[in-house]
Design an enzyme around this catalytic site. Structure first.
Site, mmCIF file in Angstrom:
data_model
loop_
_atom_site.group_PDB
_atom_site.id
_atom_site.type_symbol
_atom_site.label_atom_id
_atom_site.label_comp_id
_atom_site.label_asym_id
_atom_site.label_seq_id
_atom_site.Cartn_x
_atom_site.Cartn_y
_atom_site.Cartn_z
ATOM 1 N N GLN A 1 0.858 -1.194 0.000
ATOM 2 C CA GLN A 1 0.000 0.000 0.000
ATOM 3 C C GLN A 1 0.894 1.243 0.000
ATOM 4 O O GLN A 1 0.433 2.351 -0.168
ATOM 5 C CB GLN A 1 -0.887 0.035 1.238
ATOM 6 C CG GLN A 1 -1.809 -1.151 1.377
ATOM 7 C CD GLN A 1 -2.476 -1.163 2.740
ATOM 8 O OE1 GLN A 1 -3.544 -0.558 2.947
ATOM 9 N NE2 GLN A 1 -1.855 -1.837 3.693
ATOM 10 N N ASN A 2 2.198 1.017 0.222
ATOM 11 C CA ASN A 2 3.125 2.134 0.347
ATOM 12 C C ASN A 2 3.447 2.712 -1.025
ATOM 13 O O ASN A 2 3.511 1.996 -2.020
ATOM 14 C CB ASN A 2 4.423 1.682 1.028
ATOM 15 C CG ASN A 2 4.146 1.160 2.429
ATOM 16 O OD1 ASN A 2 3.100 1.449 3.004
ATOM 17 N ND2 ASN A 2 5.055 0.339 2.951
ATOM 18 N N SER B 1 -2.481 -1.042 9.332
ATOM 19 C CA SER B 1 -3.572 -0.936 10.323
ATOM 20 C C SER B 1 -4.828 -1.614 9.772
ATOM 21 O O SER B 1 -5.846 -1.705 10.448
ATOM 22 C CB SER B 1 -3.860 0.541 10.608
ATOM 23 O OG SER B 1 -4.157 1.191 9.376
ATOM 24 N N ASP C 1 6.203 4.701 -1.271
ATOM 25 C CA ASP C 1 7.564 5.223 -1.076
ATOM 26 C C ASP C 1 8.615 4.558 -1.955
ATOM 27 O O ASP C 1 9.764 5.004 -1.994
ATOM 28 C CB ASP C 1 7.950 5.119 0.427
ATOM 29 C CG ASP C 1 7.850 3.679 0.955
ATOM 30 O OD1 ASP C 1 7.575 3.512 2.161
ATOM 31 O OD2 ASP C 1 8.046 2.729 0.175
ATOM 32 N N HIS D 1 -1.425 1.436 -4.367
ATOM 33 C CA HIS D 1 -1.775 2.856 -4.194
ATOM 34 C C HIS D 1 -0.853 3.767 -4.991
ATOM 35 O O HIS D 1 -0.781 4.966 -4.742
ATOM 36 C CB HIS D 1 -1.713 3.230 -2.697
ATOM 37 C CG HIS D 1 -2.772 2.553 -1.893
ATOM 38 N ND1 HIS D 1 -2.701 2.429 -0.525
ATOM 39 C CD2 HIS D 1 -3.920 1.928 -2.268
ATOM 40 C CE1 HIS D 1 -3.789 1.775 -0.096
ATOM 41 N NE2 HIS D 1 -4.531 1.454 -1.135
HETATM 42 C C1 BV8 Z 1 -11.658 2.954 -3.350
HETATM 43 C C2 BV8 Z 1 -2.061 7.010 -1.089
HETATM 44 C C3 BV8 Z 1 -13.321 2.427 -4.799
HETATM 45 C C4 BV8 Z 1 -2.194 8.447 -0.787
HETATM 46 C C5 BV8 Z 1 -3.764 5.916 0.269
HETATM 47 C C6 BV8 Z 1 -16.209 3.475 4.458
HETATM 48 C C7 BV8 Z 1 -15.983 2.127 4.742
HETATM 49 C C8 BV8 Z 1 -15.073 1.363 4.024
HETATM 50 C C9 BV8 Z 1 -14.352 1.947 2.974
HETATM 51 C C10 BV8 Z 1 -14.578 3.280 2.699
HETATM 52 C C11 BV8 Z 1 -15.478 4.051 3.427
HETATM 53 N N1 BV8 Z 1 -15.460 5.304 2.932
HETATM 54 C C12 BV8 Z 1 -14.580 5.351 1.913
HETATM 55 C C13 BV8 Z 1 -14.066 4.129 1.748
HETATM 56 C C14 BV8 Z 1 -13.104 3.713 0.743
HETATM 57 C C15 BV8 Z 1 -11.720 4.143 1.166
HETATM 58 C C16 BV8 Z 1 -11.356 3.561 2.527
HETATM 59 O O1 BV8 Z 1 -11.041 2.397 2.643
HETATM 60 N N2 BV8 Z 1 -11.419 4.424 3.542
HETATM 61 C C17 BV8 Z 1 -11.139 3.934 4.888
HETATM 62 C C18 BV8 Z 1 -10.070 4.830 5.520
HETATM 63 C C19 BV8 Z 1 -12.437 3.950 5.664
HETATM 64 N N3 BV8 Z 1 -10.841 3.555 0.176
HETATM 65 C C20 BV8 Z 1 -10.620 4.225 -0.944
HETATM 66 O O2 BV8 Z 1 -11.043 5.332 -1.206
HETATM 67 C C21 BV8 Z 1 -9.827 3.463 -1.993
HETATM 68 N N4 BV8 Z 1 -10.504 3.531 -3.230
HETATM 69 O O3 BV8 Z 1 -12.215 2.340 -2.482
HETATM 70 O O4 BV8 Z 1 -12.157 3.146 -4.556
HETATM 71 C C22 BV8 Z 1 -14.180 3.256 -5.614
HETATM 72 C C23 BV8 Z 1 -13.719 4.483 -6.090
HETATM 73 C C24 BV8 Z 1 -14.570 5.215 -6.880
HETATM 74 C C25 BV8 Z 1 -15.839 4.730 -7.149
HETATM 75 C C26 BV8 Z 1 -16.247 3.521 -6.632
HETATM 76 C C27 BV8 Z 1 -15.437 2.779 -5.863
HETATM 77 C C28 BV8 Z 1 -8.459 4.095 -2.190
HETATM 78 C C29 BV8 Z 1 -7.675 3.983 -0.924
HETATM 79 C C30 BV8 Z 1 -6.273 4.462 -1.199
HETATM 80 C C31 BV8 Z 1 -6.059 5.773 -0.506
HETATM 81 N N5 BV8 Z 1 -4.651 6.130 -0.653
HETATM 82 N N6 BV8 Z 1 -2.495 6.268 0.081
HETATM 83 C C32 BV8 Z 1 -1.157 8.868 0.229
HETATM 84 O O5 BV8 Z 1 -0.262 8.061 0.579
HETATM 85 O O6 BV8 Z 1 -1.263 10.020 0.639
HETATM 86 S S1 BV8 Z 1 -4.230 5.111 1.675
HETATM 87 C C33 BV8 Z 1 -3.093 5.322 2.928
HETATM 88 O O7 BV8 Z 1 -3.548 4.474 4.004
HETATM 89 C C34 BV8 Z 1 -1.709 4.804 2.588
HETATM 90 O O8 BV8 Z 1 -1.602 4.251 1.287
HETATM 91 C C35 BV8 Z 1 -1.516 3.688 3.559
HETATM 92 O O9 BV8 Z 1 -0.753 2.654 3.039
HETATM 93 C C36 BV8 Z 1 -2.911 3.246 3.735
HETATM 94 C C37 BV8 Z 1 -3.155 2.310 4.857
HETATM 95 O O10 BV8 Z 1 -2.453 2.765 5.966
HETATM 96 P P1 BV8 Z 1 -1.301 1.783 6.533
HETATM 97 O O11 BV8 Z 1 -0.343 1.487 5.427
HETATM 98 O O12 BV8 Z 1 -1.914 0.641 7.214
HETATM 99 O O13 BV8 Z 1 -0.570 2.740 7.536
HETATM 100 P P2 BV8 Z 1 -1.126 3.203 8.963
HETATM 101 O O14 BV8 Z 1 -0.340 4.408 9.356
HETATM 102 O O15 BV8 Z 1 -2.614 3.256 8.960
HETATM 103 O O16 BV8 Z 1 -0.728 1.988 9.923
HETATM 104 C C38 BV8 Z 1 0.615 1.723 10.167
HETATM 105 C C39 BV8 Z 1 0.649 0.392 10.894
HETATM 106 O O17 BV8 Z 1 2.006 0.029 11.072
HETATM 107 C C40 BV8 Z 1 0.029 0.490 12.276
HETATM 108 O O18 BV8 Z 1 -0.797 -0.639 12.494
HETATM 109 C C41 BV8 Z 1 1.251 0.417 13.221
HETATM 110 O O19 BV8 Z 1 0.948 -0.285 14.415
HETATM 111 C C42 BV8 Z 1 2.199 -0.395 12.393
HETATM 112 N N7 BV8 Z 1 3.620 -0.147 12.688
HETATM 113 C C43 BV8 Z 1 4.202 0.982 13.194
HETATM 114 N N8 BV8 Z 1 5.544 0.766 13.298
HETATM 115 C C44 BV8 Z 1 5.798 -0.489 12.827
HETATM 116 C C45 BV8 Z 1 4.575 -1.075 12.445
HETATM 117 N N9 BV8 Z 1 4.494 -2.321 11.955
HETATM 118 C C46 BV8 Z 1 5.641 -3.014 11.833
HETATM 119 N N10 BV8 Z 1 6.858 -2.529 12.177
HETATM 120 C C47 BV8 Z 1 6.969 -1.272 12.673
HETATM 121 N N11 BV8 Z 1 8.183 -0.806 13.037
#
Ligand code: BV8
Ligand code: ZN
Length: 261
Positions: free
Chosen positions: A123-124, A212, A126, A141
């Site tokens: 999903q990254n 997450s 980078d 992504h």
């Molecule tokens: C789509 C690029 C269909 C941009 C990103 C309601 C319910 C369900 C879904 C939705 C909803 N409302 C809207 C939606 C859809 C939405 C969605 O899922 N929203 C969620 C938030 C509710 N999804 C979309 O819009 C997707 N498109 O569905 O299209 C569609 C479209 C049109 C018409 C019809 C249908 C597109 C989603 C993509 C968005 N772009 N990134 C940017 O980077 O700025 S998402 C963004 O979040 C990043 O890509 C990131 O990768 C992604 C997920 O986050 P994580 O990678 O998990 O990172 P996070 O910080 O959250 O967590 C880090 C984790 O690492 C933590 O758990 C932590 O504990 C852990 N950690 C920390 N340190 C370490 C570690 N683990 C291991 N080692 C460590 N050292």
């Protein structure tokens, strides 16, 4: 499918034997010895030890000029204020210039040679998996070092040092370019999810690392794997909505745990 069942027997025996030791890392290492097909989903957490800020970990959400990241990183923002979106992405590309792959990225790159088949979905945006040597990375992504013309969709590859982004306008039709990244409310690249889902359905072991598991459809991949009978391993210091579904949840930093495996 025969191969899958023999792998299953192996899983069952290992779980019986190893459960006494209760050492989950050893359990997974042991299963890896007989696994043929591996699928991996990574999120921002795998790059945390490279110095790349995560979005949600650490209690706060990434906020840019008072806007939550899912507001600034949105399709609507590209339409209403593309310069602001570029300011946010150029800032992040600036931060990335100092970030190098960490042991988790390198270990997964080596897994490509170690297993019959390895599918890496990230999903990254980078680019650190590729920088570590992983090939055929499925970047669901997009990639922060690529831009796309808003009019003719021509792609432009930037180097990590092109900060701010260059080119600013499409070299073919002179329209503005935008980050070639999937923003909230936008579709994933053609076929990316399907390729990930196919690998999830066929793999022996599915790893979900540093995510997450909140953003769909990527977060559905571990569920696809589990339903198809894969052994599901989570690597994350924190609990996630997926943890209950996992066969093993390795609590800790990816850099340390993945290289141990
Ligand atoms: C789509 C690029 C269909 C941009 C990103 C309601 C319910 C369900 C879904 C939705 C909803 N409302 C809207 C939606 C859809 C939405 C969605 O899922 N929203 C969620 C938030 C509710 N999804 C979309 O819009 C997707 N498109 O569905 O299209 C569609 C479209 C049109 C018409 C019809 C249908 C597109 C989603 C993509 C968005 N772009 N990134 C940017 O980077 O700025 S998402 C963004 O979040 C990043 O890509 C990131 O990768 C992604 C997920 O986050 P994580 O990678 O998990 O990172 P996070 O910080 O959250 O967590 C880090 C984790 O690492 C933590 O758990 C932590 O504990 C852990 N950690 C920390 N340190 C370490 C570690 N683990 C291991 N080692 C460590 N050292
Ligand atoms: Zn163009």
């Amino acid at each position: 499918m025969k191969g899958k069942y023999s792998f299953h027997n192996k899983v069952f025996k290992t779980l019986q034997v190893m459960s006494q030791k209760g050492n989950d890392v050893e359990k997974v290492s042991d299963l890896l010895k007989s696994a043929k097909r591996i699928a991996v989903l990574t999120g921002a957490g795998i790059s945390a030890e490279s110095g790349v800020p995560t979005f949600r970990g650490g209690g706060g959400t990434a906020v840019w000029k008072g806007m939550r990241f899912d507001k600034i990183s949105s399709a609507e923002m590209v339409r209403s204020d593309l310069p602001a979106v570029w300011e946010w992405f150029d800032y992040r590309r600036g931060v990335l210039r100092a970030c190098e792959p960490n042991p988790a990225h390198f270990a997964i790159a080596e897994w490509q040679e170690r297993f019959e088949s390895l599918t890496l979905v990230t999903q990254n945006i980078d680019g650190l998996h590729r920088a570590a040597g992983s090939r055929d990375v499925i970047e669901v992504h997009g990639n922060i070092h690529r831009s796309r013309c808003v009019n003719c969709s021509k792609l432009f590859q930037m180097s990590r040092d092109d900060v701010p982004h260059d080119p600013d306008m499409c070299k073919v039709c002179k329209s503005p370019v935008r980050p070639d990244v999937v923003l909230f409310g936008e579709m994933l690249p053609e076929g990316a999810y399907e390729k990930g889902a196919e690998a999830a359905a066929l793999c022996d072991i599915f790893f979900t690392i540093g995510t997450s598991a909140l953003v769909y459809p990527a977060a559905a991949l571990p569920e696809v794997a589990k339903r198809a009978g894969a052994f599901l391993v989570e690597i994350n210091p924190e609990e996630t909505p997926l943890s209950h579904l996992c066969d093993v949840s390795l609590k800790g930093p990816a850099g340390e745990i993945v290289s141990k495996l």
